[in-house]
Design a protein around this motif. Structure first.
Motif, PDB file in Angstrom:
ATOM      1  N   GLU A   1      -3.792  -2.147   5.910  1.00 18.24           N
ATOM      2  CA  GLU A   1      -3.662  -2.251   4.462  1.00 18.24           C
ATOM      3  C   GLU A   1      -2.639  -3.298   4.053  1.00 18.24           C
ATOM      4  OE1 GLU A   1      -5.342  -0.668   1.920  1.00 18.24           O
ATOM      5  OE2 GLU A   1      -6.700  -0.107   3.533  1.00 18.24           O
TER       6      GLU A   1
ATOM      7  N   PRO B   1       0.827  -1.205   0.000  1.00 19.77           N
ATOM      8  CA  PRO B   1       0.000   0.000   0.000  1.00 19.77           C
ATOM      9  C   PRO B   1       0.865   1.261   0.000  1.00 19.77           C
ATOM     10  CG  PRO B   1       0.104  -0.903   2.208  1.00 19.77           C
ATOM     11  CD  PRO B   1       0.917  -1.825   1.336  1.00 19.77           C
ATOM     12  N   LYS B   2       1.122   1.796  -1.159  1.00 18.71           N
ATOM     13  CA  LYS B   2       2.059   2.915  -1.282  1.00 18.71           C
ATOM     14  C   LYS B   2       1.619   4.131  -0.474  1.00 18.71           C
ATOM     15  CE  LYS B   2       3.602   1.508  -5.896  1.00 18.71           C
ATOM     16  NZ  LYS B   2       3.717   1.899  -7.330  1.00 18.71           N
ATOM     17  N   LEU B   3       0.328   4.457  -0.535  1.00 22.80           N
ATOM     18  CA  LEU B   3      -0.147   5.635   0.186  1.00 22.80           C
ATOM     19  C   LEU B   3      -0.027   5.449   1.699  1.00 22.80           C
ATOM     20  CD1 LEU B   3      -3.280   6.699  -1.885  1.00 22.80           C
ATOM     21  CD2 LEU B   3      -1.023   7.775  -1.828  1.00 22.80           C
ATOM     22  N   ALA B   4      -0.292   4.230   2.178  1.00 21.50           N
ATOM     23  CA  ALA B   4      -0.173   3.966   3.613  1.00 21.50           C
ATOM     24  C   ALA B   4       1.273   4.086   4.071  1.00 21.50           C
ATOM     25  CB  ALA B   4      -0.727   2.578   3.936  1.00 21.50           C
ATOM     26  N   TRP B   5       2.198   3.545   3.280  1.00 18.38           N
ATOM     27  CA  TRP B   5       3.609   3.664   3.614  1.00 18.38           C
ATOM     28  C   TRP B   5       4.051   5.125   3.598  1.00 18.38           C
ATOM     29  CZ3 TRP B   5       6.913   0.723   5.985  1.00 18.38           C
ATOM     30  CH2 TRP B   5       6.749  -0.665   5.978  1.00 18.38           C
ATOM     31  N   LEU B   6       3.619   5.856   2.588  1.00 20.84           N
ATOM     32  CA  LEU B   6       3.996   7.266   2.492  1.00 20.84           C
ATOM     33  C   LEU B   6       3.451   8.054   3.675  1.00 20.84           C
ATOM     34  CD1 LEU B   6       5.253   9.594   0.892  1.00 20.84           C
ATOM     35  CD2 LEU B   6       3.072   9.823  -0.336  1.00 20.84           C
ATOM     36  N   GLY B   7       2.188   7.809   4.017  1.00 18.49           N
ATOM     37  CA  GLY B   7       1.593   8.512   5.146  1.00 18.49           C
ATOM     38  C   GLY B   7       2.288   8.197   6.453  1.00 18.49           C
TER      39      GLY B   7
ATOM     40  N   ARG C   1      -3.505   2.289   9.769  1.00 21.55           N
ATOM     41  CA  ARG C   1      -3.800   2.121   8.351  1.00 21.55           C
ATOM     42  C   ARG C   1      -2.740   1.260   7.664  1.00 21.55           C
ATOM     43  NH1 ARG C   1      -7.209   3.720   4.755  1.00 21.55           N
ATOM     44  NH2 ARG C   1      -6.627   3.943   2.558  1.00 21.55           N
TER      45      ARG C   1
END
Length: 457
Positions: free
Chosen positions: A444, A396-402, A440
């Protein structure tokens, strides 16, 4: 099929490819180069921090080393440390190299040797399970350069790598369907915190029908390792009472660990100790029964339940230091290298560990509540993973970024604002964002991939 095509959710066997020998030949130069570069970088970091001293270093480590150096073998007759005899032997060995550097540097050298050993054992775990050389080399580098490992040994000179090394040896033997009780006994003989692996050990004994008489090796190994100090003239009462004295050192439910007891400041000490022991014993027994009765098999499962044991014990017990999550932080690295689905566990453990270390090293006490919150979610999702035996994985790219942005923002805020308590709106927002993104990321990353399951069916 290449490594990237393997379904990561399952317990991996040997890496599958068209030509395993050819794949090994093409990847080993990169793996070896990575180990050499990271190994050298780790040595440089340890050299640069060799004289960094904490209050514990001045009060305990340096005086202990000086006593061992000045009295030689005769020092064994006195309880000149509040650790077990094993650590006294290591100090005497280090004192033989007194000409190499300052006392604190030589004490840290002891930790560095066992840190290197931990990295090798973890790499061996990963290699035997996956047969992917690059993963094994990454596991070695991740342990050798892990922030909490650097904090614990290179900066503080603590001895947690010693008992963790024997704990890892015990786990890896069980992963190979062998009896790992003896190295567990050595870990306990180094430090009482070795008992954190106790629920795992009991579960594996019940699961594999290992006779309970093997538990007698735990006190037996302790007494065998104590023979030199007894011969030197130290009293038996002094040797046997080491752990009792350690248990009575502090009379606070919360010391510095990011666990549930940071939220129980109003609980009376005696009540808290009783509740904590009962709660921990119940959780440990439940985990042992789960291990004994579970139908899941394979080295990945063995490592997973070992991680659970090493996580739940310091999380539930009162009077814990931040350093006692050390073996969990390392075993989670091994688990994430075997199965990428557990990568969030390893990363979150490192972030929480760094925040906990900053609380002591820099006096940034406000780092502990968010670390404890994140550890709470980590424990919760670990329970769910054991219960549901989830198999799917996606990145989950967005979860890692967040998570990366929020955790970095919180760490930067804590470092900039400095020590003490600071309940500013910025702190509350940063804490809320970090804990929310932790949830998250875990959710995710462990979401079951139904389409992949359907294809396999």
């Amino acid at each position: 099929m290449t490594e990237e095509n393997i379904q990561i959710g399952t317990s991996p066997g040997p890496a599958r490819c068209n030509s395993p020998d050819e794949a090994l030949l093409t990847k080993w130069p990169l793996a070896i180069a990575l180990v050499i570069m990271c190994g050298f970088a780790g040595l440089v970091l340890r050299y640069l921090t060799r004289e960094h001293a904490t209050v514990d270093a001045f009060q305990f480590l340096i005086p202990w080393y000086s006593f061992a150096r000045d009295h030689g073998i005769g020092a064994l007759a006195d309880p000149f440390t509040n650790y077990t005899p094993f650590f006294s032997y290591l100090l005497l060995i280090a004192a033989q190299f007194d000409w190499l550097g300052q006392p604190l540097s030589l004490v840290k050298m002891i930790s560095a040797v066992f840190e290197f050993g931990c990295a090798i054992v973890v790499a061996q775990m990963v290699w035997r399970t996956t047969r992917v050389l690059l993963r094994a080399s990454l596991a070695f580098c991740a342990v050798w350069l892990a922030p909490t490992v650097i904090f614990n040994g290179a900066l503080w000179g603590q001895a947690d790598s010693i008992w963790t090394f024997f704990t890892l040896v015990s786990v890896t033997l069980f992963m190979r369907d062998r009896n790992g009780i003896l190295p567990f006994a050595v870990a306990f003989s180094v430090k009482a915190q070795g008992v954190f692996l106790g629920p795992f050990l009991l579960g594996m004994m019940l699961r594999r029908r290992i006779h309970l008489a093997w538990l007698a090796t735990v006190p037996g190994v302790y007494m065998v390792l104590a023979i030199p100090v007894l011969i030197a003239g130290r009293s038996l009462v002094s040797v046997v009472g080491v752990y009792v004295d350690q248990a009575n050192t502090f009379d606070r439910l919360f010391i510095s660990a990011a666990n549930i007891w940071i939220f129980a400041a109003g609980v009376p000490y005696t009540t808290g100790v009783a509740v904590g022991l009962v709660l921990t014993a119940a959780c440990g027994l439940a985990l042992s029964i789960f291990i004994a009765e579970s139908k899941r098999v394979g080295p990945e499962f063995v490592l997973l339940v070992a991680c659970a044991s090493l996580m739940f014990m310091p999380y539930l017990l009162p009077k814990m230091h931040e350093r006692y999550f050390y073996p969990f932080e390392i075993t989670s690295i091994a688990l994430s290298c075997i199965n990428l689905r557990y990568l969030p566990f390893a990363v979150i453990a490192q972030v929480d560990g760094v925040m906990s270390y900053l609380a002591f090293d820099r006096g940034i006490v406000m780092a502990l509540p968010p670390a404890a919150l994140c550890n709470t979610f980590l424990a919760f999702y670990l329970v769910l993973d054991l219960w549901r035996a989830g198999r799917g994985f996606h990145f989950p790219k967005l979860a890692w970024l967040g998570f990366a942005v929020s955790a970095a923002g919180l760490l930067c805020y804590l470092v900039v604002t400095g020590s003490g308590w600071n309940m500013s709106p910025a702190y509350l927002i940063a804490t809320a964002l970090t804990t929310a993104m932790t949830v998250r990321l875990l959710k995710e990353s462990q979401r079951a991939s139904t389409s992949s399951e359907g294809r396999r069916a």
